[in-house]
Design an enzyme around this catalytic site. Structure first.
Site, PDB file in Angstrom:
ATOM      1  N   PHE A 159      -0.594  39.199  42.618  1.00 59.39           N
ATOM      2  CA  PHE A 159      -1.338  38.002  43.059  1.00 59.39           C
ATOM      3  C   PHE A 159      -1.631  38.037  44.561  1.00 59.39           C
ATOM      4  O   PHE A 159      -1.644  36.987  45.211  1.00 59.39           O
ATOM      5  CB  PHE A 159      -0.561  36.706  42.765  1.00 59.39           C
ATOM      6  CG  PHE A 159      -0.260  36.426  41.315  1.00 59.39           C
ATOM      7  CD1 PHE A 159      -1.029  36.964  40.299  1.00 59.39           C
ATOM      8  CD2 PHE A 159       0.794  35.590  40.966  1.00 59.39           C
ATOM      9  CE1 PHE A 159      -0.754  36.684  38.971  1.00 59.39           C
ATOM     10  CE2 PHE A 159       1.080  35.301  39.636  1.00 59.39           C
ATOM     11  CZ  PHE A 159       0.305  35.850  38.635  1.00 59.39           C
ATOM     12  N   GLU A 245       1.062  27.621  56.976  1.00 59.74           N
ATOM     13  CA  GLU A 245       0.387  28.032  55.741  1.00 59.74           C
ATOM     14  C   GLU A 245       0.062  26.797  54.896  1.00 59.74           C
ATOM     15  O   GLU A 245      -1.032  26.656  54.360  1.00 59.74           O
ATOM     16  CB  GLU A 245       1.318  28.989  54.980  1.00 59.74           C
ATOM     17  CG  GLU A 245       0.824  29.358  53.606  1.00 59.74           C
ATOM     18  CD  GLU A 245       1.667  30.440  52.931  1.00 59.74           C
ATOM     19  OE1 GLU A 245       2.579  30.993  53.586  1.00 59.74           O
ATOM     20  OE2 GLU A 245       1.395  30.725  51.763  1.00 59.74           O
ATOM     21  N   GLY A 367       3.278  27.790  47.440  1.00 58.12           N
ATOM     22  CA  GLY A 367       4.349  26.901  46.987  1.00 58.12           C
ATOM     23  C   GLY A 367       3.771  25.852  46.059  1.00 58.12           C
ATOM     24  O   GLY A 367       2.840  25.132  46.436  1.00 58.12           O
TER      25      GLY A 367
HETATM   26  C1  LIG Z   1      -5.086  33.203  43.306  1.00 66.17           C
HETATM   27  C2  LIG Z   1      -3.696  33.415  43.819  1.00 66.17           C
HETATM   28  C3  LIG Z   1      -3.495  33.874  45.101  1.00 66.17           C
HETATM   29  C4  LIG Z   1      -2.204  34.124  45.567  1.00 66.17           C
HETATM   30  N1  LIG Z   1      -2.031  34.694  46.811  1.00 66.17           N
HETATM   31  C5  LIG Z   1      -0.804  35.141  47.150  1.00 66.17           C
HETATM   32  C6  LIG Z   1      -0.618  35.942  48.321  1.00 66.17           C
HETATM   33  O1  LIG Z   1      -1.562  36.222  49.069  1.00 66.17           O
HETATM   34  N2  LIG Z   1       0.628  36.413  48.601  1.00 66.17           N
HETATM   35  C7  LIG Z   1       1.705  36.124  47.803  1.00 66.17           C
HETATM   36  O2  LIG Z   1       2.787  36.583  48.115  1.00 66.17           O
HETATM   37  N3  LIG Z   1       1.569  35.359  46.700  1.00 66.17           N
HETATM   38  C8  LIG Z   1       0.344  34.875  46.347  1.00 66.17           C
HETATM   39  N4  LIG Z   1       0.176  34.128  45.210  1.00 66.17           N
HETATM   40  C9  LIG Z   1       1.348  33.806  44.403  1.00 66.17           C
HETATM   41  C10 LIG Z   1       1.724  32.325  44.403  1.00 66.17           C
HETATM   42  O3  LIG Z   1       2.243  31.956  45.652  1.00 66.17           O
HETATM   43  C11 LIG Z   1       2.695  32.095  43.244  1.00 66.17           C
HETATM   44  O4  LIG Z   1       1.932  32.210  42.047  1.00 66.17           O
HETATM   45  C12 LIG Z   1       3.372  30.743  43.314  1.00 66.17           C
HETATM   46  O5  LIG Z   1       4.279  30.690  44.389  1.00 66.17           O
HETATM   47  C13 LIG Z   1       4.129  30.400  42.011  1.00 66.17           C
HETATM   48  O6  LIG Z   1       4.930  31.465  41.602  1.00 66.17           O
HETATM   49  P1  LIG Z   1       4.836  31.969  40.076  1.00 66.17           P
HETATM   50  O7  LIG Z   1       3.397  32.200  39.765  1.00 66.17           O
HETATM   51  O8  LIG Z   1       5.772  33.087  39.887  1.00 66.17           O
HETATM   52  O9  LIG Z   1       5.295  30.725  39.200  1.00 66.17           O
HETATM   53  P2  LIG Z   1       6.828  30.384  38.801  1.00 66.17           P
HETATM   54  O10 LIG Z   1       7.678  30.439  40.002  1.00 66.17           O
HETATM   55  O11 LIG Z   1       7.179  31.188  37.620  1.00 66.17           O
HETATM   56  O12 LIG Z   1       6.669  28.843  38.360  1.00 66.17           O
HETATM   57  C14 LIG Z   1       6.269  28.440  37.027  1.00 66.17           C
HETATM   58  C15 LIG Z   1       6.419  26.919  36.949  1.00 66.17           C
HETATM   59  O13 LIG Z   1       7.796  26.571  37.164  1.00 66.17           O
HETATM   60  C16 LIG Z   1       7.885  25.616  38.203  1.00 66.17           C
HETATM   61  N5  LIG Z   1       9.143  25.768  38.941  1.00 66.17           N
HETATM   62  C17 LIG Z   1       9.639  26.905  39.503  1.00 66.17           C
HETATM   63  N6  LIG Z   1      10.768  26.649  40.166  1.00 66.17           N
HETATM   64  C18 LIG Z   1      10.986  25.307  40.048  1.00 66.17           C
HETATM   65  C19 LIG Z   1      11.987  24.402  40.507  1.00 66.17           C
HETATM   66  N7  LIG Z   1      13.001  24.828  41.290  1.00 66.17           N
HETATM   67  N8  LIG Z   1      11.886  23.098  40.168  1.00 66.17           N
HETATM   68  C20 LIG Z   1      10.842  22.647  39.417  1.00 66.17           C
HETATM   69  N9  LIG Z   1       9.870  23.446  38.949  1.00 66.17           N
HETATM   70  C21 LIG Z   1       9.931  24.759  39.263  1.00 66.17           C
HETATM   71  C22 LIG Z   1       6.684  25.873  39.089  1.00 66.17           C
HETATM   72  O14 LIG Z   1       6.375  24.747  39.888  1.00 66.17           O
HETATM   73  C23 LIG Z   1       5.624  26.185  38.055  1.00 66.17           C
HETATM   74  O15 LIG Z   1       5.094  24.990  37.548  1.00 66.17           O
HETATM   75  C24 LIG Z   1      -1.101  33.838  44.734  1.00 66.17           C
HETATM   76  C25 LIG Z   1      -1.301  33.325  43.454  1.00 66.17           C
HETATM   77  C26 LIG Z   1      -2.571  33.146  42.976  1.00 66.17           C
HETATM   78  C27 LIG Z   1      -2.747  32.686  41.550  1.00 66.17           C
END
Ligand SMILES: Cc1cc2nc3c(=O)[nH]c(=O)nc-3n(C[C@H](O)[C@H](O)[C@H](O)COP(=O)(O)OP(=O)(O)OC[C@H]3O[C@@H](n4cnc5c(N)ncnc54)[C@H](O)[C@@H]3O)c2cc1C
Length: 383
Positions: A159, A245, A367
């Site tokens: 991502f 950010e 986040g």
């Molecule tokens: C288009 C796009 C661009 C991006 N750009 C970057 C980038 O440049 N660099 C980079 O490093 N990342 C990037 N990301 C990644 C993005 O920051 C992550 O997708 C995001 O932080 C969520 O992580 P995850 O997808 O693993 O979801 P997960 O962490 O698996 O979360 C899934 C669900 O569980 C919930 N959840 C998780 N933990 C908790 C908690 N403690 N309490 C309550 N709910 C919780 C979340 O809120 C979410 O609803 C990008 C993502 C996208 C889609």
């Protein structure tokens, strides 16, 4: 990154010039870039040549040395023009990667990257997320293990915004896999090094012209002096840089709301039903009035946060509130405004269709909304 020397008049002029640049150089081509699912590399050079990248980097590293207010104008105007992918890409480059290098880098790292980032010669990305570690970054598995005076990096990221165009990646890896958060270190990684492999450009539901990619690190060797901000300091540094950010994402959200509200106000005044403009229905008037009120309340908070950031006083909690509130509002504005466009709102040729899908990611990256609430609640209630 430095104190403002610009007057309001100068900032207004900057905004006006940037609007003209968008109208001439970006907006006319944007639809084609969305269809191609990537904007051309030259866009970065054009933005740099015209002075629209990393504007608050000090003059000694090629920037204007302006305050964050000018960077805010850029994000706001890209959002307002409904160029969501460019807004995200430029924010990552100018408001996330450049500040990491400027605040944490050695003189050599600053000299190596900042002037090229200002000119658009080098595009920046930040690689934290992995397939198994997003919200919970402590679960990252990428390792960087010392071998002589080099670190050998192995792992996978996903991502990553600017993942196809980037020349530089600020990369997080575990230098001590047994030390939890204290075992994470940041590196400046030159993407031309052997062992750095870009994955595919991921297919997304929105932000189509932005490049978002996987990255594979296969015995990638970086010299010790590419550590950014100290060994084992990765998490602490991340926490220090996150407020900016989150603030810039909030500023882009305000711009996007402005753009959607303007487009919708114009549309409902033109479109007629039951012998009157849609704008004459009380439902339309009340919806628009409610959204406008929430938008101005959010704008006021963003202004407070921007001023605090400029004074070095923006807290992690305030930045989380700013991101949570503005990006949730952006989703709401997109949904309500699309409804007021009726079936035309669902059509790609009308602006709300793109604004709607582009808005959705704002509540996830940088986040998630749930993580923002956790941070805010922690200050209120403790862990
Ligand atoms: C288009 C796009 C661009 C991006 N750009 C970057 C980038 O440049 N660099 C980079 O490093 N990342 C990037 N990301 C990644 C993005 O920051 C992550 O997708 C995001 O932080 C969520 O992580 P995850 O997808 O693993 O979801 P997960 O962490 O698996 O979360 C899934 C669900 O569980 C919930 N959840 C998780 N933990 C908790 C908690 N403690 N309490 C309550 N709910 C919780 C979340 O809120 C979410 O609803 C990008 C993502 C996208 C889609």
């Amino acid at each position: 990154m430095s104190e403002s020397t610009l007057t309001q008049e100068e900032k207004d002029l900057f905004r006006d010039n940037f609007r003209k640049f968008i109208a001439k150089e970006l907006a006319p081509h944007y639809e084609a870039w969305e269809k191609a699912e990537i904007f051309p590399r030259e866009v970065w050079n054009k933005l740099g040549e015209n002075g629209y990248l990393c504007v608050d980097v000090p003059e000694e590293y090629g920037g204007f040395g302006a305050d964050f207010g000018l960077s805010a104008i850029i994000a706001e105007e890209l959002g307002r023009a409904n160029l969501g992918a460019l807004c995200t890409s430029v924010s990552v480059h100018s408001d996330i990667v450049a500040p990491y290098i400027f605040h944490l880098g050695t003189e050599a790292q600053k000299q190596a990257w900042l002037p090229k980032m200002v000119s658009g010669e080098a595009v920046g990305a930040i690689a934290m997320t992995e397939p198994g570690a997003g919200s919970d970054l402590q679960g990252m598995r990428t390792t960087a293990l010392l071998d002589g005076n080099q670190y050998v990096i192995n792992g996978q990221k996903t991502f990553i915004t600017n993942g196809q165009h980037c020349d530089l990646v600020v990369l997080a890896a575990k230098t001590d896999p047994s030390a939890g958060a204290r075992g994470v270190t940041l590196f400046t990684v030159d993407c031309s090094l052997p062992g750095f492999n870009r994955g595919r450009n991921l297919e997304k539901m929105g932000l189509h012209s932005g490049d978002t990619s996987e990255m594979f690190l296969d015995n990638l060797r970086v010299d010790e002096d590419q550590v950014l901000g100290g060994v084992g300091r990765g998490f602490a540094n991340l926490m220090n840089e996150l407020p900016r950010e989150r603030l810039i994402l909030g500023i882009g959200a305000i711009g996007a709301c402005d753009g959607m509200m303007e487009a919708t106000a114009n549309y409902v005044k033109e479109r007629r039903a039951f012998s009157q403009p849609i704008s004459a229905f009380q439902n339309t008037r009340f919806k628009m009035a409610e959204l406008k009120t929430q938008l101005e309340v959010n704008r006021a908070f963003i202004q407070v946060c921007t001023e605090k950031y400029n004074r070095g006083q923006l807290s992690a909690t305030e930045a989380s509130m700013a991101k949570l509130s503005t990006t949730e509002l952006q989703g709401k504005v997109a949904d309500e405004c699309l409804q007021l466009f009726g079936g035309y709102g669902y059509m790609q040729e009308y602006p709300l269709a793109r604004a709607y899908v582009d808005a959705r990611i704002q509540r996830i990256y940088g986040g998630t909304s749930e993580i923002m609430k956790e941070i805010i609640a922690r200050e209120l209630l403790g862990r």
